[in-house]
Design an enzyme around this catalytic site. Structure first.
Site, short mmCIF file in Angstrom:
data_model
loop_
_atom_site.label_atom_id
_atom_site.label_comp_id
_atom_site.label_asym_id
_atom_site.label_seq_id
_atom_site.Cartn_x
_atom_site.Cartn_y
_atom_site.Cartn_z
N ARG A 131 -2.39 30.78 -2.72
CA ARG A 131 -1.70 30.18 -1.58
C ARG A 131 -1.13 31.33 -0.76
O ARG A 131 -1.87 32.04 -0.10
CB ARG A 131 -0.63 29.18 -2.06
CG ARG A 131 -0.10 28.27 -0.96
CD ARG A 131 0.90 27.26 -1.47
NE ARG A 131 2.14 27.88 -1.93
CZ ARG A 131 3.23 27.20 -2.25
NH1 ARG A 131 3.24 25.87 -2.19
NH2 ARG A 131 4.33 27.82 -2.65
N TYR A 265 2.99 -8.08 5.84
CA TYR A 265 1.73 -7.88 6.54
C TYR A 265 0.52 -8.13 5.65
O TYR A 265 0.47 -7.69 4.49
CB TYR A 265 1.64 -6.45 7.08
CG TYR A 265 2.43 -6.21 8.34
CD1 TYR A 265 2.16 -6.91 9.51
CD2 TYR A 265 3.45 -5.27 8.36
CE1 TYR A 265 2.88 -6.69 10.67
CE2 TYR A 265 4.19 -5.03 9.51
CZ TYR A 265 3.90 -5.74 10.66
OH TYR A 265 4.62 -5.52 11.80
N MET A 317 7.47 -0.74 8.57
CA MET A 317 8.07 0.44 9.18
C MET A 317 9.59 0.44 9.06
O MET A 317 10.21 1.49 8.80
CB MET A 317 7.67 0.56 10.66
CG MET A 317 8.22 1.81 11.33
SD MET A 317 7.76 1.96 13.07
CE MET A 317 5.99 2.23 12.95
#
Length: 387
Positions: A131, A265, A317
Site C-alpha cells: 500500500r 421500500y 436515507m
C-alpha cells in the site's frame, strides 16, 4: 434534536490508559484521523492525551493543522501526502510529515527551506502490505537522499514506520515476514548513516496482540474509541475497552400493522403476525449501513424500552422501521441505536460491532460514517474545554 451521538471522553481517556498499560514502556500515538473516527478529533485528542498518549496521528495535513488551530501542542504526525500540497504551514506548525518517496522528501525539504525551519519526517517503509511506503528496492536511494538533507539541516528523522496487513489475525505468517522486513530496513538505514528515530509498526491489533511489534511507539486508532480491532479474537469487554460513542434517537412514529403488511421500500419484508412498528429518524444519510436492512443474514437492531428491536425492511436515507413486537411506547420514546453494551454492563444494548456484523462490515466503518447531520455531545470529567 431527533438524534445525537454522545461521546464519553472519559472512556476515550480510559481506553488510552489501558493501551498505554499494554505497551510495556512504548509510547502511545492516538490516531484521530477522520474526525477522531467520527468522535470529534479535537475532543478525542485531548482526552487521549489526558489518558497517557504522547503523540497524535492523522492521515492528512489539514487534519493536523486543525489540531494546531485548536491549541493542541502535542507532537502530531500526518502521513498521507500528495504532490503539490502546500506543506509550509505544516512545517511552520511543527507537524511531522511522513515520506516514502523522493518527490515527497523534496517537497518537505522545500517547505523547510521556505520557512527557515527543520522539518520532522518519519520514513515509511512497505514491509509487505503493498500500500503506502517505500518499496525495498527504493529504500536505499531514499535513505541516501534523507542523509543529504539531514546534513543540510533541512530535515530531521523523527521516526521510521510501517503498517501491518494482518495483525488482527494473531499468528498469521505475514506478521513475522513484516517484522523481519522492518528489522532489515532499520539495519540498512543505520548502515547508511541514517538514525531511524522512533520505531513504530504497531496498529491497535498489534499493540494488543503482538508484543514484538510495539517498539518505541504504537499507533492506536479504533481501540482508542473502545472498539476491538479483532472481535473474533477478543471483544472490547475482554480487552478492558469501553466503546465511547452512544448513538441515540427518539421514536418519531408508532403504529399497529396487521399480519401480511409489507414494510419499507420494495416491501422486502412482510410481517407474519400483527405487531407494532416504530419509526427511528436515522438512516443511511446519517451513516447507518443500508446493508443492515432485514434479510436472510439478519438485520441491525436498536434498544427501545429495555429490549432489542430488529430493523424490518430496508434502511432508508432518513429513517428506519423497527419491530416493537406489540409494545406501544409513545412517540418520543428514547432509542439507543448502538452504545457500549456489555463493556459498560448493558448486555441488551446493541453495539457498533453488532451493526457491523449485520451489515457484513467492520465496526470502524460504522462509527466513522456517522455523518455531520447527527450532532455530537461530549461528556465526562475530561470534557471541560474538550469541544
Amino acid at each position: 434534536m431527533p438524534a445525537e451521538a454522545v461521546v464519553d471522553l472519559d472512556a476515550v481517556a480510559g481506553n488510552a490508559a489501558v493501551l498505554r498499560g499494554r505497551l510495556a514502556g512504548a509510547q502511545l500515538m492516538a490516531v484521530v484521523k477522520a474526525d477522531g473516527y467520527g468522535h470529534g478529533a479535537v475532543p478525542a485528542a485531548r482526552a487521549a492525551l489526558a489518558g497517557g498518549a504522547t503523540w497524535l496521528g492523522v492521515a492528512h495535513v489539514h487534519e493536523a493543522l486543525a489540531l494546531r488551530r485548536a491549541g493542541v501542542t502535542a507532537p502530531v504526525l500526518a502521513w498521507l501526502l500528495t504532490p503539490g500540497l502546500d506543506l509550509t504551514a505544516a512545517v511552520a506548525a511543527d507537524v511531522d510529515l511522513s515520506v516514502a518517496a523522493p518527490w515527497a522528501l523534496a517537497e518537505v525539504a522545500a517547505a523547510a527551506r521556505a520557512t527557515g525551519r527543520t522539518a520532522g519526517v518519519h520514513l515509511e517503509l512497505d514491509t509487505g502490505m503493498s500500500r503506502g511506503g517505500s518499496s525495498p528496492a527504493e529504500w536505499a536511494d531514499l535513505l541516501d537522499a534523507v542523509a543529504a538533507l539531514v546534513a543540510e539541516g533541512a530535515v530531521r528523522v523523527r521516526g521510521t514506520w510501517a503498517h501491518f496487513a494482518s495483525a488482527d489475525a494473531p499468528g498469521d505468517a505475514s506478521v513475522d515476514a513484516q517484522l523481519a522486513a522492518f528489522a532489515g530496513a532499520v539495519a540498512t538505514a543505520r548502515s547508511r548513516g541514517v538514525e531511524p528515530g522512533l520505531l513504530h509498526h504497531a496498529n491497535s491489533a498489534a499493540a494488543l496482540f503482538e508484543p514484538r511489534a510495539r517498539f518505541d511507539l504504537a499507533r492506536c486508532g479504533i481501540a482508542l474509541y473502545g472498539v476491538s480491532p479483532a472481535p473474533d479474537v477478543a471483544t472490547s469487554a475482554q480487552l478492558g475497552l469501553v466503546p465511547a460513542m452512544t448513538l441515540t434517537a427518539r421514536l418519531a412514529h408508532v403504529r399497529a400493522v396487521p399480519a401480511g403488511a409489507g414494510v419499507s421500500y420494495g416491501l422486502t419484508h412482510v410481517v407474519t403476525r400483527a405487531t407494532t412498528l416504530g419509526l427511528v429518524p436515522l438512516g443511511y444519510g446519517d451513516g447507518l449501513p443500508r446493508h443492515a436492512s432485514s434479510g436472510p443474514a439478519g438485520a441491525g437492531a436498536v434498544l427501545v424500552g429495555g429490549r432489542r428491536r430488529p430493523v424490518l425492511g430496508r434502511v432508508c436515507m432518513d429513517q428506519v422501521v423497527v419491530d416493537l413486537d406489540g409494545d406501544r411506547p409513545g412517540p418520543g420514546e428514547p432509542v439507543v441505536v448502538f452504545g457500549a453494551g456489555e463493556a459498560a454492563g448493558r448486555p441488551a444494548e446493541p453495539t457498533a460491532q453488532d451493526w457491523a456484523d449485520a451489515a457484513g462490515t467492520i465496526a470502524y466503518e460504522v462509527v466513522t460514517r456517522i455523518g455531520p447531520r447527527v450532532p455530537r455531545r461530549w461528556t465526562g470529567a475530561v470534557a471541560g474545554g474538550a469541544a
